[in-house]
Design a protein around this motif. Structure first.
Motif, PDB file in Angstrom:
ATOM      1  N   VAL A  94     -10.587  -8.114 -13.192  1.00 36.52           N
ATOM      2  CA  VAL A  94      -9.216  -8.398 -12.744  1.00 36.52           C
ATOM      3  C   VAL A  94      -8.386  -7.117 -12.744  1.00 36.52           C
ATOM      4  CG1 VAL A  94      -7.096  -9.631 -13.303  1.00 36.52           C
ATOM      5  CG2 VAL A  94      -9.301 -10.806 -13.477  1.00 36.52           C
ATOM      6  N   TYR A  95      -8.502  -6.321 -13.793  1.00 35.89           N
ATOM      7  CA  TYR A  95      -7.760  -5.061 -13.869  1.00 35.89           C
ATOM      8  C   TYR A  95      -8.169  -4.123 -12.741  1.00 35.89           C
ATOM      9  CZ  TYR A  95      -5.210  -5.577 -18.267  1.00 35.89           C
ATOM     10  OH  TYR A  95      -4.316  -5.959 -19.237  1.00 35.89           O
ATOM     11  N   ALA A  96      -9.470  -4.089 -12.418  1.00 31.54           N
ATOM     12  CA  ALA A  96      -9.928  -3.230 -11.329  1.00 31.54           C
ATOM     13  C   ALA A  96      -9.340  -3.678 -10.000  1.00 31.54           C
ATOM     14  CB  ALA A  96     -11.455  -3.246 -11.275  1.00 31.54           C
ATOM     15  N   LEU A  97      -9.284  -4.997  -9.767  1.00 24.78           N
ATOM     16  CA  LEU A  97      -8.708  -5.514  -8.526  1.00 24.78           C
ATOM     17  C   LEU A  97      -7.222  -5.190  -8.441  1.00 24.78           C
ATOM     18  CD1 LEU A  97      -8.947  -7.187  -5.938  1.00 24.78           C
ATOM     19  CD2 LEU A  97      -8.578  -9.252  -7.322  1.00 24.78           C
ATOM     20  N   VAL A  98      -6.507  -5.390  -9.541  1.00 22.93           N
ATOM     21  CA  VAL A  98      -5.074  -5.066  -9.561  1.00 22.93           C
ATOM     22  C   VAL A  98      -4.875  -3.568  -9.348  1.00 22.93           C
ATOM     23  CG1 VAL A  98      -2.990  -5.048 -10.989  1.00 22.93           C
ATOM     24  CG2 VAL A  98      -4.507  -7.034 -11.021  1.00 22.93           C
ATOM     25  N   ALA A  99      -5.770  -2.746  -9.920  1.00 17.00           N
ATOM     26  CA  ALA A  99      -5.647  -1.297  -9.757  1.00 17.00           C
ATOM     27  C   ALA A  99      -5.789  -0.889  -8.296  1.00 17.00           C
ATOM     28  CB  ALA A  99      -6.709  -0.590 -10.604  1.00 17.00           C
ATOM     29  N   VAL A 100      -6.712  -1.530  -7.568  1.00 15.06           N
ATOM     30  CA  VAL A 100      -6.883  -1.221  -6.147  1.00 15.06           C
ATOM     31  C   VAL A 100      -5.615  -1.557  -5.369  1.00 15.06           C
ATOM     32  CG1 VAL A 100      -8.169  -1.848  -4.072  1.00 15.06           C
ATOM     33  CG2 VAL A 100      -9.383  -1.513  -6.226  1.00 15.06           C
ATOM     34  N   LEU A 101      -5.014  -2.710  -5.670  1.00 16.62           N
ATOM     35  CA  LEU A 101      -3.785  -3.103  -4.987  1.00 16.62           C
ATOM     36  C   LEU A 101      -2.626  -2.169  -5.341  1.00 16.62           C
ATOM     37  CD1 LEU A 101      -4.015  -6.983  -5.462  1.00 16.62           C
ATOM     38  CD2 LEU A 101      -4.658  -5.633  -3.454  1.00 16.62           C
ATOM     39  N   VAL A 102      -2.507  -1.828  -6.620  1.00 15.08           N
ATOM     40  CA  VAL A 102      -1.423  -0.941  -7.053  1.00 15.08           C
ATOM     41  C   VAL A 102      -1.603   0.447  -6.467  1.00 15.08           C
ATOM     42  CG1 VAL A 102      -0.390   0.190  -9.061  1.00 15.08           C
ATOM     43  CG2 VAL A 102      -0.962  -2.236  -9.157  1.00 15.08           C
ATOM     44  N   LEU A 103      -2.846   0.934  -6.432  1.00 16.56           N
ATOM     45  CA  LEU A 103      -3.089   2.262  -5.877  1.00 16.56           C
ATOM     46  C   LEU A 103      -2.676   2.343  -4.413  1.00 16.56           C
ATOM     47  CD1 LEU A 103      -6.513   3.272  -7.463  1.00 16.56           C
ATOM     48  CD2 LEU A 103      -4.356   4.516  -7.669  1.00 16.56           C
ATOM     49  N   GLY A 104      -2.909   1.258  -3.673  1.00 13.45           N
ATOM     50  CA  GLY A 104      -2.471   1.247  -2.281  1.00 13.45           C
ATOM     51  C   GLY A 104      -0.964   1.404  -2.150  1.00 13.45           C
ATOM     52  N   ARG A 105      -0.215   0.672  -2.992  1.00  7.98           N
ATOM     53  CA  ARG A 105       1.246   0.769  -2.974  1.00  7.98           C
ATOM     54  C   ARG A 105       1.719   2.151  -3.426  1.00  7.98           C
ATOM     55  NH1 ARG A 105       4.268  -2.252  -0.118  1.00  7.98           N
ATOM     56  NH2 ARG A 105       5.957  -1.926  -1.620  1.00  7.98           N
ATOM     57  N   VAL A 106       1.085   2.663  -4.483  1.00 10.98           N
ATOM     58  CA  VAL A 106       1.472   3.974  -5.008  1.00 10.98           C
ATOM     59  C   VAL A 106       1.215   5.066  -3.988  1.00 10.98           C
ATOM     60  CG1 VAL A 106       0.858   5.721  -6.725  1.00 10.98           C
ATOM     61  CG2 VAL A 106       1.221   3.356  -7.429  1.00 10.98           C
ATOM     62  N   GLU A 107       0.076   4.970  -3.310  1.00  9.98           N
ATOM     63  CA  GLU A 107      -0.251   5.985  -2.308  1.00  9.98           C
ATOM     64  C   GLU A 107       0.742   5.964  -1.154  1.00  9.98           C
ATOM     65  OE1 GLU A 107      -3.974   7.185   0.644  1.00  9.98           O
ATOM     66  OE2 GLU A 107      -4.184   5.578  -0.842  1.00  9.98           O
ATOM     67  N   LEU A 108       1.095   4.780  -0.672  1.00  4.14           N
ATOM     68  CA  LEU A 108       2.072   4.682   0.413  1.00  4.14           C
ATOM     69  C   LEU A 108       3.428   5.230  -0.008  1.00  4.14           C
ATOM     70  CD1 LEU A 108       1.237   1.152   1.896  1.00  4.14           C
ATOM     71  CD2 LEU A 108       0.766   3.397   2.911  1.00  4.14           C
TER      72      LEU A 108
END
Length: 263
Positions: A238-252
Motif C-alpha cells: 500500500v505504501y509503495a502504491l501511495v508513493a507512486v501516486l505522490v511521486l507523480g504529483r510531486v514531480e508535476l
C-alpha cells in the motif's frame, strides 16, 4: 515497462547504490557506530530493570533501530546528493518512472542497514554475554528481510517528499525517534498512550518489528510470527502504491514551479 525489466532495474540499482554507499566514509561510520551505541544503551537500560533473561530482545530492537535510521537518513541523503551532483533533473526527465529510480535507493539503504542487526547481535553476545537463544531461528531469518522490505517501502514514500524539499534533513531529523517509538522497535507499543495505537497500526514497521520480536522471544507460536509478516508486506505494498501516486504529483509540482534543482 515490463515486470522483468522493472525487476532487473531494481536489482541493478540496488547493487549500484550499495556499492556507492559502501565507499562513503560517512555512511560507513554511521552504519558502524550508531547501532552499537543503540545496543549498548538498550542492554544497560534493560539490565537496570532487572530483566537479564530478556536481553536478546533489546539487542534485536537496537538492530531494527539502526536499520530504520539507515533508511531514513540514507534515502533523504541519496536524493539530496543527486541534487548536489546535478543529476536529479536527469533522473526525473529519464523515460524510467521516478518511482523505479528511487526504489533501488531506498532498498539499498535498507540493505546497508541490515548490517546493524548482525552487528548488534554479535556486540551483545561478545561484550555482554547475551545468549542467542532465538525462539524461532529460521523464522527470524525470514522476518528480518520482510521487516527490511517494509522499511524500504516506507522510505520510498518519504523519498517522494525528499524530492520536493530543498533540505531533506529538515524532515528526516524529527522523524527518527517518533517512528521507532510508534513502531515498537525497542519497547512495546502497549506502553504508549492509547491515542497512539491507530498511528502504530498503519505503520508497516510496527508489524515487521512485531514479527521479528515474536521470532526472537519465547512463548510466541508460528502463527504469531507469520501473521505480522503478512500484514507488513500488505501495508508495504500500500505504501509503495501511495508513493507512486505522490511521486507523480510531486514531480508535476516541481516541474511547474521550476524548483527541482534548487539547493
Amino acid at each position: 515497462m515490463t515486470m522483468s525489466r522493472a525487476l532487473r532495474l531494481t536489482v541493478v540499482g540496488v547493487r549500484t547504490h550499495v556499492s556507492y554507499m559502501s565507499r562513503s566514509p560517512l555512511e560507513i561510520t554511521f552504519a558502524v557506530l550508531v547501532p552499537l551505541v543503540y545496543a549498548t544503551l538498550a542492554v544497560y537500560l534493560f539490565r537496570a530493570a532487572d530483566n537479564p533473561d530478556g536481553l536478546l530482545t533489546p539487542v534485536v530492537g537496537a538492530g531494527l533501530m539502526g536499520i530504520w535510521s539507515s533508511v531514513l537518513f540514507g534515502s533523504g541523503g541519496a536524493v539530496q546528493n543527486q541534487r548536489w551532483l546535478g543529476t536529479l533533473e536527469t533522473l526525473v526527465s529519464s523515460p524510467t518512472p521516478l518511482s523505479l529510480v528511487l526504489l533501488p535507493i531506498t532498498l539499498a539503504t535498507a540493505v546497508i542497514g541490515t548490517y546493524a542487526m548482525g552487528a548488534t547481535v554479535l556486540w551483545g553476545a561478545v561484550l555482554f554475554d547475551v545468549p542467542l537463544d532465538f525462539a524461532h531461528p529460521l523464522l527470524f531469518l525470514v522476518a528480518v528481510p520482510v521487516c527490511v522490505l517494509s522499511l524500504g517501502m516506507m522510505g520510498l514514500l518519504l523519498a517522494a517528499t525528499f524530492v520536493l524539499l530543498r533540505n531533506a534533513n529538515a524532515l528526516a531529523n524529527p522523524l527518527d525517534a517518533p517512528v521507532w517509538l510508534l513502531s515498537g522497535l525497542l519497547v512495546p507499543v502497549t506502553v504508549l498512550p492509547d491515542w497512539t495505537r491507530p498511528v502504530s497500526w498503519v505503520l508497516p514497521t510496527t508489524w515487521g518489528s512485531r514479527a521479528v520480536h515474536a521470532a526472537t522471544s519465547g512463548g510466541a507460536g508460528v502463527g504469531e510470527v507469520l501473521a505480522p509478516m503478512i500484514v507488513a508486506l500488505a501495508l508495504g505494498a500500500v505504501y509503495a502504491l501511495v508513493a507512486v501516486l505522490v511521486l507523480g504529483r510531486v514531480e508535476l509540482r516541481a516541474r511547474a514551479a521550476a524548483t527541482l534543482s534548487l539547493a
